[in-house]
Enzyme design. Sequence first.
Site, short mmCIF file in Angstrom:
data_model
loop_
_atom_site.label_atom_id
_atom_site.label_comp_id
_atom_site.label_asym_id
_atom_site.label_seq_id
_atom_site.Cartn_x
_atom_site.Cartn_y
_atom_site.Cartn_z
NE ARG A 100 2.52 -19.59 -3.27
CZ ARG A 100 3.35 -19.65 -4.31
NH1 ARG A 100 4.37 -18.80 -4.38
NH2 ARG A 100 3.17 -20.53 -5.27
CG HIS A 127 3.19 -25.88 -5.19
ND1 HIS A 127 2.00 -25.21 -5.40
CD2 HIS A 127 4.14 -25.18 -5.87
CE1 HIS A 127 2.23 -24.15 -6.17
NE2 HIS A 127 3.52 -24.11 -6.46
CD GLN A 130 4.91 -26.10 -10.33
OE1 GLN A 130 4.76 -24.94 -10.00
NE2 GLN A 130 5.37 -26.46 -11.52
CG ASP A 222 11.55 -26.73 -5.31
OD1 ASP A 222 11.69 -25.61 -5.85
OD2 ASP A 222 10.83 -26.92 -4.30
CB CYS A 262 8.12 -25.99 -9.35
SG CYS A 262 9.24 -25.69 -7.97
NE ARG A 290 1.55 -24.01 -11.47
CZ ARG A 290 1.73 -23.27 -10.36
NH1 ARG A 290 2.88 -22.72 -10.13
NH2 ARG A 290 0.75 -23.12 -9.47
#
Length: 304
Positions: A100, A127, A130, A222, A262, A290
């Site tokens: 990340r 991402h 996700q 988001d 998310c 996830r």
Amino acid sequence: MKRDIISVLDMKDDMSEIIDLAIRMKRDRYTPHEETRNRVLGMIFEKPSTRTRISLETAMIQLGGHAIYLNPNDMQIGRGETIADTASVISRFLDVISYRAFKHENMLELARYSSVPVINALDDREHPTQILADFMTVLEKKGKYRDLKFSYVGDGNNMANSLMLGAALLGIDISIGCPPKNAPDRDLTEKARKIAKDNGSTVEIMESPVDAVSGADIVYTDVWISMGEESIRAEKEKLFGKYQVNDDLVSHADKNYIFMHCLPAHRGLEVTDSVASSVNSVIFDEAENRMHSIKALIYTLLKS
Ligand code: CP
Ligand code: NVA
């Protein structure tokens, strides 16, 4: 040859199979582990994480392997060892690395020098993991990908970029409602439009949140302030006011719409409590997915 998952496009040939595998693993409560036993994942997190970290770690345990959390401040990278040297060294110990990162360039650098697969666990551009959970949730809730309108309202950020690519690969029509100066990445938009055209679907970007949501089967949002953007909070909150997903906005969606995010959500900003906690909201199923989807992804990478 090793296979990195830096972008959703790195799953262009098998995204749908990975999702199907995740659905089977979830349904049958079964994780094959013959090929993954004792394999080790190194997880470098430059930014905080709840879902991604726990999903990766749980997935490795269920696959019969192990995961090591690596905080850059506790590694020599925090004292100036280069990403290239770090990647060259740690990939001698590990079977797969997740990262990340604040900067996409650093993600590319790590992948370039790593001899084992690198999974993008979020950077400022995309991402991808996700997206697996998101479209897995769409398939579970709607039973199909085609003939759906997926709407995304808010910041044209890493999530918008990856959702747009994922929708295009699966042939889902996507409408993005965002301020013009915060539109998704131009290069990725062009790529998504090309893929969508081949798959008979569309990628639309518009200023009006109402137009984006109109008749939508899925309403997604988001955060307005992504990790690393704290210094421009005031400016962005002002700009995004009319993009809040609230009862008024979702009244324009299909009556059986599902609400997705998310997470983490900032209730009262990009989404109201009334929508996030409504019967239409599937955010916690999405969060659970996830883990199933990351497990299917790691299995796919390690078995080959
Ligand atoms: N959605 C997501 O990536 O959550 P975390 O930041 O908690 O990992
Ligand atoms: N756009 C958000 C996503 C968090 C999962 C961020 O980058 O912070």
